[in-house]
Design an enzyme around this catalytic site. Structure first.
Site, PDB file in Angstrom:
ATOM      1  N   LYS A  13      38.158  29.010  35.048  1.00 61.39           N
ATOM      2  CA  LYS A  13      38.557  27.730  35.665  1.00 61.39           C
ATOM      3  C   LYS A  13      37.776  27.550  36.948  1.00 61.39           C
ATOM      4  O   LYS A  13      37.268  28.517  37.545  1.00 61.39           O
ATOM      5  CB  LYS A  13      40.044  27.681  35.974  1.00 61.39           C
ATOM      6  CG  LYS A  13      40.595  28.790  36.884  1.00 61.39           C
ATOM      7  CD  LYS A  13      40.515  28.567  38.393  1.00 61.39           C
ATOM      8  CE  LYS A  13      41.147  29.702  39.200  1.00 61.39           C
ATOM      9  NZ  LYS A  13      40.838  29.705  40.626  1.00 61.39           N
ATOM     10  N   ASP A 138      47.895  31.517  39.020  1.00 60.28           N
ATOM     11  CA  ASP A 138      46.938  30.769  38.204  1.00 60.28           C
ATOM     12  C   ASP A 138      47.222  30.845  36.704  1.00 60.28           C
ATOM     13  O   ASP A 138      46.556  30.174  35.923  1.00 60.28           O
ATOM     14  CB  ASP A 138      45.512  31.299  38.438  1.00 60.28           C
ATOM     15  CG  ASP A 138      44.897  30.737  39.711  1.00 60.28           C
ATOM     16  OD1 ASP A 138      45.389  29.705  40.204  1.00 60.28           O
ATOM     17  OD2 ASP A 138      43.919  31.327  40.193  1.00 60.28           O
TER      18      ASP A 138
HETATM   19  C1  LIG Z   1      43.560  30.616  45.075  1.00 61.43           C
HETATM   20  C2  LIG Z   1      43.956  30.314  43.647  1.00 61.43           C
HETATM   21  O1  LIG Z   1      43.065  30.945  42.740  1.00 61.43           O
HETATM   22  C3  LIG Z   1      43.858  28.811  43.418  1.00 61.43           C
HETATM   23  O2  LIG Z   1      43.850  28.501  42.068  1.00 61.43           O
HETATM   24  C4  LIG Z   1      45.339  30.797  43.351  1.00 61.43           C
HETATM   25  O3  LIG Z   1      46.277  30.194  44.203  1.00 61.43           O
HETATM   26  C5  LIG Z   1      45.444  32.311  43.390  1.00 61.43           C
HETATM   27  O4  LIG Z   1      46.136  32.674  42.246  1.00 61.43           O
HETATM   28  P1  LIG Z   1      46.177  34.182  41.717  1.00 61.43           P
HETATM   29  O5  LIG Z   1      44.858  34.822  41.809  1.00 61.43           O
HETATM   30  O6  LIG Z   1      46.872  34.107  40.391  1.00 61.43           O
HETATM   31  O7  LIG Z   1      47.046  34.826  42.836  1.00 61.43           O
HETATM   32  P2  LIG Z   1      48.246  35.835  42.731  1.00 61.43           P
HETATM   33  O8  LIG Z   1      47.821  37.025  41.951  1.00 61.43           O
HETATM   34  O9  LIG Z   1      49.481  35.075  42.347  1.00 61.43           O
HETATM   35  O10 LIG Z   1      48.361  36.227  44.282  1.00 61.43           O
HETATM   36  C6  LIG Z   1      47.551  37.138  44.947  1.00 61.43           C
HETATM   37  C7  LIG Z   1      47.969  37.151  46.398  1.00 61.43           C
HETATM   38  O11 LIG Z   1      47.484  35.990  47.071  1.00 61.43           O
HETATM   39  C8  LIG Z   1      48.457  35.419  47.940  1.00 61.43           C
HETATM   40  N1  LIG Z   1      48.746  34.042  47.493  1.00 61.43           N
HETATM   41  C9  LIG Z   1      48.413  33.637  46.233  1.00 61.43           C
HETATM   42  C10 LIG Z   1      48.660  32.344  45.814  1.00 61.43           C
HETATM   43  C11 LIG Z   1      49.268  31.456  46.746  1.00 61.43           C
HETATM   44  N2  LIG Z   1      49.535  30.187  46.396  1.00 61.43           N
HETATM   45  N3  LIG Z   1      49.598  31.876  47.980  1.00 61.43           N
HETATM   46  C12 LIG Z   1      49.342  33.168  48.380  1.00 61.43           C
HETATM   47  O12 LIG Z   1      49.643  33.521  49.506  1.00 61.43           O
HETATM   48  C13 LIG Z   1      49.639  36.333  47.883  1.00 61.43           C
HETATM   49  O13 LIG Z   1      49.501  37.228  48.964  1.00 61.43           O
HETATM   50  C14 LIG Z   1      49.479  37.107  46.608  1.00 61.43           C
HETATM   51  O14 LIG Z   1      50.022  38.386  46.712  1.00 61.43           O
HETATM   52  N1  LIG Z   2      42.187  41.483  32.586  1.00 59.51           N
HETATM   53  C1  LIG Z   2      41.774  41.491  33.851  1.00 59.51           C
HETATM   54  N2  LIG Z   2      40.592  40.928  34.172  1.00 59.51           N
HETATM   55  C2  LIG Z   2      40.178  40.910  35.449  1.00 59.51           C
HETATM   56  N3  LIG Z   2      40.843  41.435  36.475  1.00 59.51           N
HETATM   57  C3  LIG Z   2      42.009  42.011  36.236  1.00 59.51           C
HETATM   58  C4  LIG Z   2      42.525  42.052  34.914  1.00 59.51           C
HETATM   59  N4  LIG Z   2      43.703  42.674  34.972  1.00 59.51           N
HETATM   60  C5  LIG Z   2      43.921  42.992  36.251  1.00 59.51           C
HETATM   61  N5  LIG Z   2      42.916  42.609  37.033  1.00 59.51           N
HETATM   62  C6  LIG Z   2      42.841  42.773  38.507  1.00 59.51           C
HETATM   63  O1  LIG Z   2      42.902  41.482  39.114  1.00 59.51           O
HETATM   64  C7  LIG Z   2      41.926  41.342  40.151  1.00 59.51           C
HETATM   65  C8  LIG Z   2      41.488  39.881  40.248  1.00 59.51           C
HETATM   66  O2  LIG Z   2      40.749  39.590  39.133  1.00 59.51           O
HETATM   67  P1  LIG Z   2      40.370  38.124  38.659  1.00 59.51           P
HETATM   68  O3  LIG Z   2      39.187  38.224  37.779  1.00 59.51           O
HETATM   69  O4  LIG Z   2      41.556  37.424  38.084  1.00 59.51           O
HETATM   70  O5  LIG Z   2      39.977  37.478  40.045  1.00 59.51           O
HETATM   71  P2  LIG Z   2      39.799  36.016  40.455  1.00 59.51           P
HETATM   72  O6  LIG Z   2      38.897  35.318  39.503  1.00 59.51           O
HETATM   73  O7  LIG Z   2      39.416  36.012  41.886  1.00 59.51           O
HETATM   74  O8  LIG Z   2      41.249  35.424  40.272  1.00 59.51           O
HETATM   75  P3  LIG Z   2      41.851  34.062  40.838  1.00 59.51           P
HETATM   76  O9  LIG Z   2      40.890  32.971  40.717  1.00 59.51           O
HETATM   77  O10 LIG Z   2      43.028  33.914  39.885  1.00 59.51           O
HETATM   78  O11 LIG Z   2      42.230  34.389  42.256  1.00 59.51           O
HETATM   79  C9  LIG Z   2      40.813  42.307  39.738  1.00 59.51           C
HETATM   80  O12 LIG Z   2      40.096  42.757  40.844  1.00 59.51           O
HETATM   81  C10 LIG Z   2      41.557  43.415  39.030  1.00 59.51           C
HETATM   82  O13 LIG Z   2      41.946  44.421  39.938  1.00 59.51           O
END
Ligand SMILES: C[C@](O)(CO)[C@H](O)COP(=O)(O)OP(=O)(O)OC[C@H]1O[C@@H](n2ccc(N)nc2=O)[C@H](O)[C@@H]1O
Ligand SMILES: Nc1ncnc2c1ncn2[C@@H]1O[C@H](COP(=O)(O)OP(=O)(O)OP(=O)(O)O)[C@@H](O)[C@H]1O
Length: 284
Positions: A13, A138
């Site tokens: 995304k 997300d």
């Molecule tokens: C930045 C975005 O990618 C925008 O789409 C999302 O809001 C992040 O979503 P995500 O990666 O699924 O995040 P999560 O795994 O739920 O959260 C990771 C950490 O980011 C912080 N977090 C995340 C989402 C949010 N709305 N507020 C936060 O403060 C929290 O500390 C949380 O522990």
């Molecule tokens: N199937 C998986 N694929 C990728 N990362 C994973 C998975 N399962 C757990 N993780 C953990 O989640 C962390 C974040 O990975 P991800 O690829 O979702 O990051 P991101 O693209 O930055 O996510 P977002 O956009 O949702 O913030 C990784 O560093 C890893 O430790």
């Protein structure tokens, strides 16, 4: 004869903009964003097994199987549905981790939707999205499968129809932890709420960008470089940067001018997730 394998995409995304409007008592941030999918991502292969075990191959570097969002999603669905079935899952990983393009969240959503289909556990997309939210903010948009205007922590979704340009995505040579950016003192957390109409007219920013650029010189430098060719934006909390183009050829032209050492890809924006497009084709 063993049952056929169910193979499904887990697309990336983009956050086309990201405004942080506040912070809840539990520390999570409220935001406004626009999600669009890309025709590019991981692929998951599922085989049901009768003994309730969940296996995942291969293991991701630094992520033990039990911590992988795929295994966690499968277990969550087992608990919620009460099924006695299990699954062997194979992951073809293409999406960079910590890139802000939602790879882990998308893998989790494809697991929820795919196993619900394979196990015939009959949960609605709404129930799956709610389960998914406990894995990450997300996950719900990937479960729902339509480009969306999002509020709350990203779970209040309104489907939208957007142009479907081609995007050049650049992956700077670093991973960003979402939690680290959201906890930075310098983050702007009081952007006024806007409407979709206002976004369409005036555009929007990514409120995380100043903090990410201050913390990561690699991202700052890549942004300066990409801005020479297009309006460069950052998705989520980074690291990935992107620019929009009217067609694949224009995106490829800019890609060819970037240093070969930079990881890049070109993909089309999609309002319907490739996951749902495939399931709809198979008359899910
Ligand atoms: C930045 C975005 O990618 C925008 O789409 C999302 O809001 C992040 O979503 P995500 O990666 O699924 O995040 P999560 O795994 O739920 O959260 C990771 C950490 O980011 C912080 N977090 C995340 C989402 C949010 N709305 N507020 C936060 O403060 C929290 O500390 C949380 O522990
Ligand atoms: N199937 C998986 N694929 C990728 N990362 C994973 C998975 N399962 C757990 N993780 C953990 O989640 C962390 C974040 O990975 P991800 O690829 O979702 O990051 P991101 O693209 O930055 O996510 P977002 O956009 O949702 O913030 C990784 O560093 C890893 O430790």
């Amino acid at each position: 004869m063993s049952a056929p394998t169910l193979s499904l995409p887990a697309p990336a995304k983009l956050n086309l903009f990201l405004h942080i409007t506040g912070r809840r008592a539990d520390g999570y941030h409220t935001l406004q964003t626009l999600f669009q999918f890309l025709d590019h991502g991981d692929t998951l292969h599922f085989n049901a097994r009768p003994d309730g075990q969940i296996t995942l191959q291969p293991e991701l570097p630094g992520v033990p199987a039990e911590a992988n969002l795929i295994v966690r999603a499968a277990r969550l669905l087992q608990q919620a549905s009460g099924t006695s079935q299990g699954a062997d899952i194979q992951l073809d990983k293409r999406l960079p981790m910590g890139g802000g393009i939602g790879g882990g969240s998308s893998d989790a959503a494809t697991t929820l939707v795919g196993l619900n289909h394979l196990w015939r556990t009959g949960l609605s997309l709404e129930q799956l999205a709610e389960l998914g939210l406990s894995l990450g903010a997300d996950v719900p948009v990937f479960v729902r499968g339509h480009a969306a205007w999002a509020e709350g922590v990203g779970e209040q979704l309104t489907p939208v129809t957007l142009d479907e340009p081609w995007y050049l995505v650049v992956v700077p040579p670093c991973q960003v932890s979402t939690a680290e950016i959201f906890s930075d003192q310098r983050l702007t957390r009081d952007s006024p709420a806007i409407t979709l109409a206002a976004f369409r007219e005036h555009g929007g920013r990514n409120d995380c960008l100043p903090v990410v650029a201050a913390r990561y010189p690699e991202i700052r430098n890549t942004l300066i470089l990409l801005n020479k060719y297009c309006e460069a934006k950052m998705t989520g909390t980074g690291s990935c940067l992107f620019g929009a183009f009217p067609n694949e050829r224009e995106a490829d032209k800019v890609r060819a001018r970037l240093p070969a050492t930079l990881q890049t890809f070109v993909a089309q924006g999609c309002n319907v997730s490739p996951l749902h497009a495939q399931l709809n084709k198979a008359a899910y």
